[in-house]
Design a protein around this motif. Sequence first.
Motif, PDB file in Angstrom:
ATOM      1  N   ASP A 134       0.829  -1.211   0.000  1.00 19.25           N
ATOM      2  CA  ASP A 134       0.000   0.000   0.000  1.00 19.25           C
ATOM      3  C   ASP A 134       0.860   1.257   0.000  1.00 19.25           C
ATOM      4  OD1 ASP A 134      -2.255  -1.530  -0.017  1.00 19.25           O
ATOM      5  OD2 ASP A 134      -2.708  -1.289   2.115  1.00 19.25           O
ATOM      6  N   GLU A 135       1.973   1.221   0.745  1.00 13.40           N
ATOM      7  CA  GLU A 135       2.865   2.379   0.791  1.00 13.40           C
ATOM      8  C   GLU A 135       3.532   2.610  -0.567  1.00 13.40           C
ATOM      9  OE1 GLU A 135       4.860   2.636   5.083  1.00 13.40           O
ATOM     10  OE2 GLU A 135       4.861   0.585   4.293  1.00 13.40           O
ATOM     11  N   VAL A 136       3.936   1.522  -1.203  1.00 20.19           N
ATOM     12  CA  VAL A 136       4.558   1.654  -2.527  1.00 20.19           C
ATOM     13  C   VAL A 136       3.548   2.195  -3.533  1.00 20.19           C
ATOM     14  CG1 VAL A 136       5.743   0.458  -4.401  1.00 20.19           C
ATOM     15  CG2 VAL A 136       6.157  -0.236  -2.027  1.00 20.19           C
ATOM     16  N   ARG A 137       2.336   1.683  -3.472  1.00 21.78           N
ATOM     17  CA  ARG A 137       1.300   2.171  -4.391  1.00 21.78           C
ATOM     18  C   ARG A 137       0.981   3.639  -4.140  1.00 21.78           C
ATOM     19  NH1 ARG A 137      -1.027  -1.374  -7.697  1.00 21.78           N
ATOM     20  NH2 ARG A 137      -0.827  -3.619  -7.284  1.00 21.78           N
ATOM     21  N   ALA A 138       1.060   4.078  -2.882  1.00 21.95           N
ATOM     22  CA  ALA A 138       0.821   5.488  -2.572  1.00 21.95           C
ATOM     23  C   ALA A 138       1.885   6.377  -3.216  1.00 21.95           C
ATOM     24  CB  ALA A 138       0.805   5.699  -1.057  1.00 21.95           C
ATOM     25  N   ILE A 139       3.131   5.902  -3.205  1.00 23.39           N
ATOM     26  CA  ILE A 139       4.205   6.645  -3.868  1.00 23.39           C
ATOM     27  C   ILE A 139       3.968   6.672  -5.376  1.00 23.39           C
ATOM     28  CG2 ILE A 139       6.675   6.693  -4.382  1.00 23.39           C
ATOM     29  CD1 ILE A 139       7.103   5.365  -1.611  1.00 23.39           C
ATOM     30  N   MET A 140       3.622   5.517  -5.930  1.00 26.18           N
ATOM     31  CA  MET A 140       3.377   5.434  -7.374  1.00 26.18           C
ATOM     32  C   MET A 140       2.221   6.337  -7.799  1.00 26.18           C
ATOM     33  SD  MET A 140       3.974   1.326  -7.855  1.00 26.18           S
ATOM     34  CE  MET A 140       3.372   1.287  -9.559  1.00 26.18           C
ATOM     35  N   ALA A 141       1.250   6.526  -6.911  1.00 26.94           N
ATOM     36  CA  ALA A 141       0.093   7.368  -7.239  1.00 26.94           C
ATOM     37  C   ALA A 141       0.469   8.829  -7.404  1.00 26.94           C
ATOM     38  CB  ALA A 141      -0.980   7.214  -6.164  1.00 26.94           C
ATOM     39  N   THR A 142       1.626   9.233  -6.838  1.00 25.93           N
ATOM     40  CA  THR A 142       2.081  10.624  -6.980  1.00 25.93           C
ATOM     41  C   THR A 142       2.870  10.820  -8.272  1.00 25.93           C
ATOM     42  OG1 THR A 142       4.206  10.301  -5.836  1.00 25.93           O
ATOM     43  CG2 THR A 142       2.270  10.769  -4.466  1.00 25.93           C
ATOM     44  N   GLN A 143       3.134   9.738  -8.992  1.00 28.29           N
ATOM     45  CA  GLN A 143       3.910   9.806 -10.232  1.00 28.29           C
ATOM     46  C   GLN A 143       3.001   9.633 -11.437  1.00 28.29           C
ATOM     47  OE1 GLN A 143       6.856   6.669  -9.665  1.00 28.29           O
ATOM     48  NE2 GLN A 143       8.109   7.985  -8.365  1.00 28.29           N
ATOM     49  N   ALA A 144       3.529   9.983 -12.586  1.00 24.72           N
ATOM     50  CA  ALA A 144       2.764   9.830 -13.829  1.00 24.72           C
ATOM     51  C   ALA A 144       2.422   8.355 -14.044  1.00 24.72           C
ATOM     52  CB  ALA A 144       3.571  10.348 -15.018  1.00 24.72           C
ATOM     53  N   LYS A 145       1.312   8.116 -14.696  1.00 26.53           N
ATOM     54  CA  LYS A 145       0.952   6.754 -15.050  1.00 26.53           C
ATOM     55  C   LYS A 145       1.946   6.203 -16.071  1.00 26.53           C
ATOM     56  CE  LYS A 145      -2.877   6.677 -12.625  1.00 26.53           C
ATOM     57  NZ  LYS A 145      -2.956   5.844 -11.390  1.00 26.53           N
ATOM     58  N   ARG A 146       2.096   4.895 -16.054  1.00 26.87           N
ATOM     59  CA  ARG A 146       3.029   4.250 -16.974  1.00 26.87           C
ATOM     60  C   ARG A 146       2.738   4.635 -18.415  1.00 26.87           C
ATOM     61  NH1 ARG A 146       3.448  -2.282 -18.023  1.00 26.87           N
ATOM     62  NH2 ARG A 146       5.436  -2.270 -19.199  1.00 26.87           N
ATOM     63  N   ALA A 147       1.480   4.655 -18.807  1.00 24.01           N
ATOM     64  CA  ALA A 147       1.111   4.988 -20.188  1.00 24.01           C
ATOM     65  C   ALA A 147       1.527   6.409 -20.542  1.00 24.01           C
ATOM     66  CB  ALA A 147      -0.386   4.807 -20.379  1.00 24.01           C
ATOM     67  N   ALA A 148       1.427   7.329 -19.583  1.00 23.13           N
ATOM     68  CA  ALA A 148       1.803   8.722 -19.849  1.00 23.13           C
ATOM     69  C   ALA A 148       3.305   8.849 -20.053  1.00 23.13           C
ATOM     70  CB  ALA A 148       1.346   9.616 -18.692  1.00 23.13           C
ATOM     71  N   ARG A 149       4.088   8.123 -19.264  1.00 25.53           N
ATOM     72  CA  ARG A 149       5.539   8.155 -19.454  1.00 25.53           C
ATOM     73  C   ARG A 149       5.909   7.595 -20.819  1.00 25.53           C
ATOM     74  NH1 ARG A 149       5.751   6.650 -13.940  1.00 25.53           N
ATOM     75  NH2 ARG A 149       5.842   4.452 -14.512  1.00 25.53           N
ATOM     76  N   LEU A 150       5.318   6.472 -21.180  1.00 18.75           N
ATOM     77  CA  LEU A 150       5.642   5.852 -22.468  1.00 18.75           C
ATOM     78  C   LEU A 150       5.230   6.748 -23.633  1.00 18.75           C
ATOM     79  CD1 LEU A 150       4.686   2.147 -21.694  1.00 18.75           C
ATOM     80  CD2 LEU A 150       6.987   3.100 -21.962  1.00 18.75           C
ATOM     81  N   ALA A 151       4.115   7.440 -23.481  1.00 18.08           N
ATOM     82  CA  ALA A 151       3.656   8.340 -24.545  1.00 18.08           C
ATOM     83  C   ALA A 151       4.615   9.501 -24.740  1.00 18.08           C
ATOM     84  CB  ALA A 151       2.260   8.860 -24.220  1.00 18.08           C
ATOM     85  N   ALA A 152       5.310   9.888 -23.680  1.00 19.16           N
ATOM     86  CA  ALA A 152       6.225  11.031 -23.754  1.00 19.16           C
ATOM     87  C   ALA A 152       7.641  10.623 -24.155  1.00 19.16           C
ATOM     88  CB  ALA A 152       6.276  11.738 -22.405  1.00 19.16           C
ATOM     89  N   ALA A 153       7.889   9.330 -24.277  1.00 17.64           N
ATOM     90  CA  ALA A 153       9.244   8.830 -24.510  1.00 17.64           C
ATOM     91  C   ALA A 153       9.656   8.921 -25.971  1.00 17.64           C
ATOM     92  CB  ALA A 153       9.342   7.379 -24.046  1.00 17.64           C
ATOM     93  N   ASP A 154      10.911   9.317 -26.177  1.00 21.53           N
ATOM     94  CA  ASP A 154      11.546   9.168 -27.491  1.00 21.53           C
ATOM     95  C   ASP A 154      12.221   7.804 -27.586  1.00 21.53           C
ATOM     96  OD1 ASP A 154      11.091  11.900 -28.556  1.00 21.53           O
ATOM     97  OD2 ASP A 154      12.368  12.481 -26.865  1.00 21.53           O
TER      98      ASP A 154
END
Length: 204
Positions: free
Chosen positions: A156-176
């Motif tokens: 739950d603590e790890v997921r709480a940290i992940m919730a403050t970061q961009a979603k995986r799909a958003a990072r991949l969409a922004a990647a070169d």
Amino acid sequence: MSTARPPVVIGLTGGIGSGKSAAASRFASHGIVVVDTDLIAHALTGPDGEAIARIAEVFGAEMIAPDRRLDRTRMRSLVFAEPAARKRLEHILHPMIRAESERQCASASSPYVILAVPLLIESGTYRERCSRVCVVDCPESVQIERVRARSGLGEDEVRAIMATQAKRAARLAAADDVIDNSGTLKALDTQVDALHASYLALAR
């Protein structure tokens, strides 16, 4: 007057537990300068760091440990409980981190520089400084497993940290460029080596 141009800047990012540090280390093994905003933040909030006085002024002396460093455990609890507190902390740290990272990038001696920013996608302002964005990626289940193994945090603590970061799909969409770190360290190294060659070509 020097005519040397500043190095090409490659933004390196990825979610917690994705393997950004392993990728950055491999780039560094090729003699590439790595500017790590996490390390800059730790220096700013370390004993008598540049940000300590302002943090004490805004949040109170109880947020500063006896050795004059930020009490990270106490601050972490506060910012997770109060989103407004996170914003106040970011307002203090982000301009300082940005200025120091710009200074380090400008003075880098390697053909290109890796600018490692965990929240590169979320910040918005770092993207404009990068010639390319490289995302270290792995499934969320792998992220959680890795973070729990190294930190002892609960899921739950790890997921709480992940919730403050961009979603995986958003990072991949922004990647070169994407480094798939769902497998072995050797596989990651192979991908970094190939990208190193392409970044050298870009910097020529």
